[in-house]
Design an enzyme around this catalytic site. Structure first.
Site, PDB file in Angstrom:
ATOM      1  N   ASP A  39      -0.060  -4.510   4.198  1.00  0.00           N
ATOM      2  CA  ASP A  39      -0.990  -3.906   3.242  1.00  0.00           C
ATOM      3  C   ASP A  39      -2.248  -3.442   3.984  1.00  0.00           C
ATOM      4  O   ASP A  39      -2.605  -3.998   5.022  1.00  0.00           O
ATOM      5  CB  ASP A  39      -1.370  -4.903   2.139  1.00  0.00           C
ATOM      6  CG  ASP A  39      -1.904  -4.222   0.889  1.00  0.00           C
ATOM      7  OD1 ASP A  39      -1.165  -4.170  -0.130  1.00  0.00           O
ATOM      8  OD2 ASP A  39      -3.055  -3.710   0.920  1.00  0.00           O
ATOM      9  N   ASP A  64      -1.436   0.512   7.919  1.00  0.00           N
ATOM     10  CA  ASP A  64      -1.551   1.752   7.159  1.00  0.00           C
ATOM     11  C   ASP A  64      -0.159   2.380   7.196  1.00  0.00           C
ATOM     12  O   ASP A  64       0.323   2.746   8.274  1.00  0.00           O
ATOM     13  CB  ASP A  64      -2.588   2.666   7.825  1.00  0.00           C
ATOM     14  CG  ASP A  64      -2.755   3.986   7.069  1.00  0.00           C
ATOM     15  OD1 ASP A  64      -1.916   4.292   6.199  1.00  0.00           O
ATOM     16  OD2 ASP A  64      -3.724   4.704   7.363  1.00  0.00           O
ATOM     17  N   VAL A  65       0.478   2.504   6.041  1.00  0.00           N
ATOM     18  CA  VAL A  65       1.870   2.993   6.021  1.00  0.00           C
ATOM     19  C   VAL A  65       2.012   4.410   6.568  1.00  0.00           C
ATOM     20  O   VAL A  65       3.113   4.841   6.909  1.00  0.00           O
ATOM     21  CB  VAL A  65       2.504   2.938   4.601  1.00  0.00           C
ATOM     22  CG1 VAL A  65       2.728   1.520   4.152  1.00  0.00           C
ATOM     23  CG2 VAL A  65       1.685   3.733   3.588  1.00  0.00           C
ATOM     24  N   ASN A  91       6.529   0.439  -1.012  1.00  0.00           N
ATOM     25  CA  ASN A  91       5.882   0.403  -2.312  1.00  0.00           C
ATOM     26  C   ASN A  91       4.405   0.806  -2.314  1.00  0.00           C
ATOM     27  O   ASN A  91       3.843   1.111  -3.358  1.00  0.00           O
ATOM     28  CB  ASN A  91       6.053  -1.031  -2.856  1.00  0.00           C
ATOM     29  CG  ASN A  91       5.159  -1.342  -4.017  1.00  0.00           C
ATOM     30  OD1 ASN A  91       5.414  -0.861  -5.122  1.00  0.00           O
ATOM     31  ND2 ASN A  91       4.097  -2.107  -3.775  1.00  0.00           N
ATOM     32  N   TYR A 157      -0.210  13.341  -7.171  1.00  0.00           N
ATOM     33  CA  TYR A 157       0.521  12.068  -7.286  1.00  0.00           C
ATOM     34  C   TYR A 157       1.953  12.340  -7.750  1.00  0.00           C
ATOM     35  O   TYR A 157       2.919  11.838  -7.166  1.00  0.00           O
ATOM     36  CB  TYR A 157      -0.225  11.178  -8.295  1.00  0.00           C
ATOM     37  CG  TYR A 157       0.396   9.828  -8.560  1.00  0.00           C
ATOM     38  CD1 TYR A 157       0.068   8.732  -7.766  1.00  0.00           C
ATOM     39  CD2 TYR A 157       1.296   9.643  -9.612  1.00  0.00           C
ATOM     40  CE1 TYR A 157       0.629   7.480  -8.008  1.00  0.00           C
ATOM     41  CE2 TYR A 157       1.858   8.402  -9.861  1.00  0.00           C
ATOM     42  CZ  TYR A 157       1.526   7.326  -9.063  1.00  0.00           C
ATOM     43  OH  TYR A 157       2.082   6.093  -9.309  1.00  0.00           O
ATOM     44  N   LYS A 161       5.494  11.664  -5.718  1.00  0.00           N
ATOM     45  CA  LYS A 161       6.534  10.781  -6.250  1.00  0.00           C
ATOM     46  C   LYS A 161       7.873  11.525  -6.393  1.00  0.00           C
ATOM     47  O   LYS A 161       8.941  10.935  -6.223  1.00  0.00           O
ATOM     48  CB  LYS A 161       6.085  10.182  -7.586  1.00  0.00           C
ATOM     49  CG  LYS A 161       4.886   9.227  -7.453  1.00  0.00           C
ATOM     50  CD  LYS A 161       5.146   8.108  -6.474  1.00  0.00           C
ATOM     51  CE  LYS A 161       4.083   7.030  -6.506  1.00  0.00           C
ATOM     52  NZ  LYS A 161       4.326   5.947  -5.543  1.00  0.00           N
TER      53      LYS A 161
HETATM   54  P1  NAI Z   1      -1.911  -1.695  -6.583  1.00  0.00           P
HETATM   55  O1  NAI Z   1      -3.105  -0.863  -6.232  1.00  0.00           O
HETATM   56  O2  NAI Z   1      -2.089  -2.933  -7.365  1.00  0.00           O
HETATM   57  O3  NAI Z   1      -1.114  -2.026  -5.234  1.00  0.00           O
HETATM   58  C1  NAI Z   1      -0.918  -1.074  -4.236  1.00  0.00           C
HETATM   59  C2  NAI Z   1      -1.170  -1.718  -2.884  1.00  0.00           C
HETATM   60  O4  NAI Z   1      -0.879  -0.731  -1.881  1.00  0.00           O
HETATM   61  C3  NAI Z   1      -2.629  -2.156  -2.669  1.00  0.00           C
HETATM   62  O5  NAI Z   1      -2.664  -3.522  -2.267  1.00  0.00           O
HETATM   63  C4  NAI Z   1      -3.130  -1.229  -1.570  1.00  0.00           C
HETATM   64  O6  NAI Z   1      -4.062  -1.829  -0.678  1.00  0.00           O
HETATM   65  C5  NAI Z   1      -1.824  -0.885  -0.844  1.00  0.00           C
HETATM   66  N1  NAI Z   1      -1.953   0.361  -0.083  1.00  0.00           N
HETATM   67  C6  NAI Z   1      -2.470   1.538  -0.489  1.00  0.00           C
HETATM   68  N2  NAI Z   1      -2.464   2.423   0.511  1.00  0.00           N
HETATM   69  C7  NAI Z   1      -1.919   1.811   1.585  1.00  0.00           C
HETATM   70  C8  NAI Z   1      -1.627   2.206   2.917  1.00  0.00           C
HETATM   71  N3  NAI Z   1      -1.944   3.419   3.364  1.00  0.00           N
HETATM   72  N4  NAI Z   1      -1.041   1.313   3.745  1.00  0.00           N
HETATM   73  C9  NAI Z   1      -0.728   0.069   3.317  1.00  0.00           C
HETATM   74  N5  NAI Z   1      -0.988  -0.375   2.074  1.00  0.00           N
HETATM   75  C10 NAI Z   1      -1.578   0.483   1.217  1.00  0.00           C
HETATM   76  O7  NAI Z   1      -0.909  -0.692  -7.326  1.00  0.00           O
HETATM   77  P2  NAI Z   1       0.467  -0.872  -8.105  1.00  0.00           P
HETATM   78  O8  NAI Z   1       0.227  -0.394  -9.473  1.00  0.00           O
HETATM   79  O9  NAI Z   1       1.071  -2.191  -7.871  1.00  0.00           O
HETATM   80  O10 NAI Z   1       1.315   0.257  -7.370  1.00  0.00           O
HETATM   81  C11 NAI Z   1       2.390  -0.026  -6.509  1.00  0.00           C
HETATM   82  C12 NAI Z   1       3.256   1.214  -6.459  1.00  0.00           C
HETATM   83  O11 NAI Z   1       3.755   1.495  -7.768  1.00  0.00           O
HETATM   84  C13 NAI Z   1       2.522   2.475  -5.997  1.00  0.00           C
HETATM   85  O12 NAI Z   1       3.366   3.242  -5.157  1.00  0.00           O
HETATM   86  C14 NAI Z   1       2.266   3.206  -7.310  1.00  0.00           C
HETATM   87  O13 NAI Z   1       2.118   4.591  -7.118  1.00  0.00           O
HETATM   88  C15 NAI Z   1       3.514   2.856  -8.084  1.00  0.00           C
HETATM   89  N6  NAI Z   1       3.454   3.017  -9.528  1.00  0.00           N
HETATM   90  C16 NAI Z   1       2.573   2.291 -10.261  1.00  0.00           C
HETATM   91  C17 NAI Z   1       2.536   2.470 -11.640  1.00  0.00           C
HETATM   92  C18 NAI Z   1       1.579   1.716 -12.518  1.00  0.00           C
HETATM   93  O14 NAI Z   1       1.475   2.056 -13.702  1.00  0.00           O
HETATM   94  N7  NAI Z   1       0.878   0.720 -12.024  1.00  0.00           N
HETATM   95  C19 NAI Z   1       3.427   3.427 -12.304  1.00  0.00           C
HETATM   96  C20 NAI Z   1       4.322   4.107 -11.422  1.00  0.00           C
HETATM   97  C21 NAI Z   1       4.324   3.898 -10.081  1.00  0.00           C
END
Ligand code: NAI
Length: 293
Positions: A39, A64-65, A91, A157, A161
């Protein structure tokens, strides 16, 4: 541990320190897996390790992914510590570029795609390299219903996706010969900090308008489907974009979304780096005639 569905397996999870990634890490651990989290947010990693409290079955690193070397380090952590990689969950995500298409900066498009499309590509590439010598594995990529239908905003976004879904299908085709299954998960409105940005009540109200199922979507709902796709029970499932959205897509009402930046006619533009800890860069736009009315 409550089950054995992933006993003896090693999983890597990007964005595993928060929301859907964190809930999935917990679920994988509960089913006997060893987990390595990657992360961007160091403070969130520390909190996640504390919460998960899984001793020597978990390790985490700040990555950083979008950086190929960081993804390689993530693979090395799994291989070095546990001798292989069975499951890769690509993810990590951010909200990314915001605003009307006429105002989106090309750099913000690139940064959004760097995390959400390039990051998934790199995760697939290096997970496959780690899995092939071991006779196979399974990869799950987080897309979104935003990648499956028009009318879901923010625009960049949604495009990123859609790229994840296309990448998933092609990788599934190519990697089947190596016994690597590749699937995407497409969540709808899931109550995580990325989705509601602290405005939970507002987001809940919007969800009520567009989502038929009465319960709010949780990270645990998504984690249960990721577990299925990652487990041997999904042994004949590959190239699938699996929707977990309480009927939102079936409802067809995709005009409103409570994501930050999810306004049909936004009066702002800029970049939202999700929960990475990087400050947002959002600017107000001059009012248009439409918005003044
Ligand atoms: P979140 O913000 O709670 O978790 C995402 C994590 O990814 C964070 O801990 C962040 O630090 C990490 N992150 C971001 N950029 C990064 C990078 N460059 N390198 C490494 N880590 C990185 O968000 P959530 O909601 O759990 O999202 C997870 C996935 O689900 C994402 O891909 C999001 O687009 C997708 N998603 C979420 C939805 C929602 O309603 N929450 C709906 C549809 C998809």
């Amino acid at each position: 541990m409550t089950g054995t569905r992933l006993a003896g397996k090693t999983a890597a999870i990007t964005g595993g320190a928060s929301g859907i990634g964190l809930a999935t890490a917990r679920r994988f651990l509960d089913e006997g897996a060893r987990v390595v989290i990657g992360d961007y947010n160091e403070a969130a990693i520390a909190r996640a390790l504390d919460l998960l409290d899984a001793g020597d079955r978990i390790t985490a690193l700040r990555i950083d992914v979008a950086e190929e070397h960081d993804i390689e380090r993530l693979m090395q952590a799994a291989l070095g510590q546990w001798g292989g990689l069975d499951i890769m969950f690509n993810n990590a995500g951010i909200t990314g570029a915001l605003g009307p298409i006429t105002e989106i900066e090309a750099d913000h498009w690139d940064q959004s795609f760097a995390v959400m499309a390039r990051g998934v590509f790199l995760g697939i590439k290096h997970a496959a390299r780690a899995m092939i010598p071991n006779g196979g594995g399974t990869i799950v990529n987080t897309a979104s219903i935003a990648g499956l239908a028009g009318g879901v905003i923010p625009t960049v976004y949604s495009a990123a996706k859609a790229a994840v879904i296309s990448l998933t299908r092609n990788a599934a085709n190519e990697l089947a010969q190596h016994r690597i299954r590749v699937n995407a998960i497409c969540p709808g409105i899931i109550f995580t900090p990325l989705m509601h940005s602290g405005r939970e009540a507002e987001a809940l109200e919007t969800a009520r308008q567009v989502q038929p199922w009465p319960d709010a979507g949780t990270p645990e709902h998504v984690a249960a489907s990721v577990l299925y796709l990652a487990s041997d029970e999904a042994g004949f499932v590959t190239g699938e974009a699996h929707v977990v959205d309480g009927g939102y897509l079936a409802n067809g009402l995709l005009r409103v979304h409570p994501l930050p930046g999810g306004k049909a006619n936004p009066d702002y533009a800029g970049m939202h780096y999700g929960l990475t800890g990087q400050p947002r860069e959002i600017r107000r736009l001059p009012q248009t005639t439409d918005q003044r009315q």
